[in-house]
Design a protein around this motif. Sequence first.
Motif, PDB file in Angstrom:
ATOM      1  N   UNK A  27       0.858  -1.176   0.000  1.00  0.00           N
ATOM      2  CA  UNK A  27       0.000   0.000   0.000  1.00  0.00           C
ATOM      3  C   UNK A  27       0.899   1.231   0.000  1.00  0.00           C
ATOM      4  N   UNK A  28       0.388   2.400  -0.359  1.00  0.00           N
ATOM      5  CA  UNK A  28       1.233   3.592  -0.342  1.00  0.00           C
ATOM      6  C   UNK A  28       1.854   3.788   1.043  1.00  0.00           C
ATOM      7  N   UNK A  29       3.174   3.767   1.149  1.00  0.00           N
ATOM      8  CA  UNK A  29       3.812   3.895   2.461  1.00  0.00           C
ATOM      9  C   UNK A  29       3.570   5.269   3.061  1.00  0.00           C
ATOM     10  N   UNK A  30       3.340   5.293   4.351  1.00  0.00           N
ATOM     11  CA  UNK A  30       3.078   6.549   5.047  1.00  0.00           C
ATOM     12  C   UNK A  30       4.233   6.840   5.993  1.00  0.00           C
ATOM     13  N   UNK A  31       5.298   7.408   5.482  1.00  0.00           N
ATOM     14  CA  UNK A  31       6.394   7.819   6.327  1.00  0.00           C
ATOM     15  C   UNK A  31       7.600   6.911   6.276  1.00  0.00           C
ATOM     16  N   UNK A  32       8.679   7.327   6.951  1.00  0.00           N
ATOM     17  CA  UNK A  32       9.954   6.593   6.892  1.00  0.00           C
ATOM     18  C   UNK A  32       9.897   5.198   7.494  1.00  0.00           C
ATOM     19  N   UNK A  33       9.070   4.980   8.512  1.00  0.00           N
ATOM     20  CA  UNK A  33       9.008   3.650   9.129  1.00  0.00           C
ATOM     21  C   UNK A  33       8.473   2.620   8.143  1.00  0.00           C
TER      22      UNK A  33
ATOM     23  N   UNK B  13       8.585   2.826   4.879  1.00  0.00           N
ATOM     24  CA  UNK B  13       9.590   2.627   3.832  1.00  0.00           C
ATOM     25  C   UNK B  13      10.714   1.723   4.327  1.00  0.00           C
ATOM     26  N   UNK B  14      11.095   1.867   5.612  1.00  0.00           N
ATOM     27  CA  UNK B  14      12.156   1.024   6.177  1.00  0.00           C
ATOM     28  C   UNK B  14      11.723  -0.438   6.225  1.00  0.00           C
ATOM     29  N   UNK B  15      10.461  -0.702   6.565  1.00  0.00           N
ATOM     30  CA  UNK B  15       9.963  -2.077   6.597  1.00  0.00           C
ATOM     31  C   UNK B  15      10.004  -2.698   5.194  1.00  0.00           C
TER      32      UNK B  15
ATOM     33  N   UNK C  84       8.267   9.063  -5.349  1.00  0.00           N
ATOM     34  CA  UNK C  84       9.593   9.507  -5.773  1.00  0.00           C
ATOM     35  C   UNK C  84      10.659   8.988  -4.815  1.00  0.00           C
ATOM     36  N   UNK C  85      10.360   9.005  -3.511  1.00  0.00           N
ATOM     37  CA  UNK C  85      11.317   8.479  -2.530  1.00  0.00           C
ATOM     38  C   UNK C  85      11.549   6.987  -2.738  1.00  0.00           C
ATOM     39  N   UNK C  86      10.482   6.243  -3.025  1.00  0.00           N
ATOM     40  CA  UNK C  86      10.622   4.812  -3.276  1.00  0.00           C
ATOM     41  C   UNK C  86      11.444   4.554  -4.524  1.00  0.00           C
ATOM     42  N   UNK C  87      11.150   5.277  -5.577  1.00  0.00           N
ATOM     43  CA  UNK C  87      11.873   5.062  -6.839  1.00  0.00           C
ATOM     44  C   UNK C  87      13.351   5.391  -6.692  1.00  0.00           C
ATOM     45  N   UNK C  88      13.657   6.364  -5.837  1.00  0.00           N
ATOM     46  CA  UNK C  88      15.054   6.722  -5.621  1.00  0.00           C
ATOM     47  C   UNK C  88      15.787   5.689  -4.773  1.00  0.00           C
ATOM     48  N   UNK C  89      15.059   5.018  -3.860  1.00  0.00           N
ATOM     49  CA  UNK C  89      15.697   4.098  -2.914  1.00  0.00           C
ATOM     50  C   UNK C  89      15.779   2.669  -3.429  1.00  0.00           C
ATOM     51  N   UNK C  90      14.937   2.308  -4.391  1.00  0.00           N
ATOM     52  CA  UNK C  90      14.866   0.912  -4.823  1.00  0.00           C
ATOM     53  C   UNK C  90      15.663   0.683  -6.093  1.00  0.00           C
ATOM     54  N   UNK C  91      16.204  -0.533  -6.207  1.00  0.00           N
ATOM     55  CA  UNK C  91      17.018  -0.895  -7.364  1.00  0.00           C
ATOM     56  C   UNK C  91      16.212  -1.630  -8.428  1.00  0.00           C
ATOM     57  N   UNK C  92      14.887  -1.678  -8.274  1.00  0.00           N
ATOM     58  CA  UNK C  92      14.000  -2.304  -9.259  1.00  0.00           C
ATOM     59  C   UNK C  92      12.913  -1.296  -9.618  1.00  0.00           C
ATOM     60  N   UNK C  93      12.219  -1.499 -10.744  1.00  0.00           N
ATOM     61  CA  UNK C  93      11.146  -0.563 -11.120  1.00  0.00           C
ATOM     62  C   UNK C  93      10.054  -0.491 -10.056  1.00  0.00           C
ATOM     63  N   UNK C  94       9.553   0.704  -9.833  1.00  0.00           N
ATOM     64  CA  UNK C  94       8.449   0.947  -8.899  1.00  0.00           C
ATOM     65  C   UNK C  94       7.267   1.462  -9.710  1.00  0.00           C
TER      66      UNK C  94
END
Length: 403
Positions: A218-224, A226-228, A271-281
Amino acid sequence: MAPRLVLVSGAGGAGRSTLAAATAALAAESGERVLLVAADDPHRSVDGLLGHRLGPEPLRIAFEPGLFALRLDEQTAFRAAGVRLLERAKGLFDLLGVEPLEPEELTALPGASHLALLDLLRSYGRSDSFDLVVVDAPPVAQLVAALALPEQLDAYLARLLPDERQAARALRPVLAGLAGVPMPSQWLFEARAWASAELADIRAVLRAPGTGIRLVTAPPAGPRARAELLRARAGLALHQLPLESLLVNRVPVDRTSVDRPSVDRDSGELDLLRAAWDVPVHSVPDLGREPERVDLGELAEPAALVTWTDTPARAAADWRVEDRLGTPERVLVWHIPLPGGERGDLELVRRGDELTLGVGCYRRAVLLPSALRRCTVAGAALRDGVLTVRFAPDPSLWPASLG
């Protein structure tokens, strides 16, 4: 030709069953023969999406001629696997005077769902009946535990019944002639060879170029949050499982815009996810209601359709050993790709010829390459998603000419 295999995983409630069904339906609509497997669907949501009550055998779905679906039944799968094992052990039972169990007496044991999933992947992952197999898979931690079993079980077999002991096979006919019956050890080695072949088949399917995992969130809500997600990414990387893409489901959209009806309201998180992940988002729009069968084709835009059905799965990264013995460092460096890993979650323990690695709740024991077995661990670092473990030659084991 073996089919491509797509495992759709994610946290409960993220919508993985819906996106697995949509992936299968869209691929079938493009002309492929597709099998959808409901492997983790206790509430039969896939049945509701397809309008059919699924069973353990592939069922043709009426609204899409090229689409078939089945439900993983761990009891049926456990019984079938048990029957195969009992047939192979019949000679041993006769030798011991033991009455084998009847198929009706076999009841699934705890953990049988992992074995049932692996057996299904082995069977349909090598079949030419379908072009694509889409699996509505368990959450990431459970999926990793299941997919890691073949390697773990094979390692246990190698330790309990190492190949070197089979050199004694030449003595068994003599001993059998003296005793008048086959020696039990022969059955052990035959069972070991059979089990190793079965495990090798499963590992071949998982390592095939067309196998990939799609993680739904689901759309992540905050840094926690995204960390999970990144911990799940690290767990998949630790076991060298091929993650293909991240699907962010139920992304709110601006449906009042005529020119861009799918504009993300919260593009910052994506945008944060796409920047942090090494696969397509990829983002999947929120329909604003519970999806139904007629909605399966609306869950993806044309670009996402191409990505879901035609993009090869991302290959699992290799772990390479770099030779720096000729430098002032005088070490060998093992490079282990670990995207998503955090230094605080990392554990590393050397036990004999094995290195046990841990990232959060994920663990893996790996056999050291031969050169590293004659070294001691000199340090480790995690930078830019790559774990580097430095090994210094052990003077008592390393050849003097190289030391």
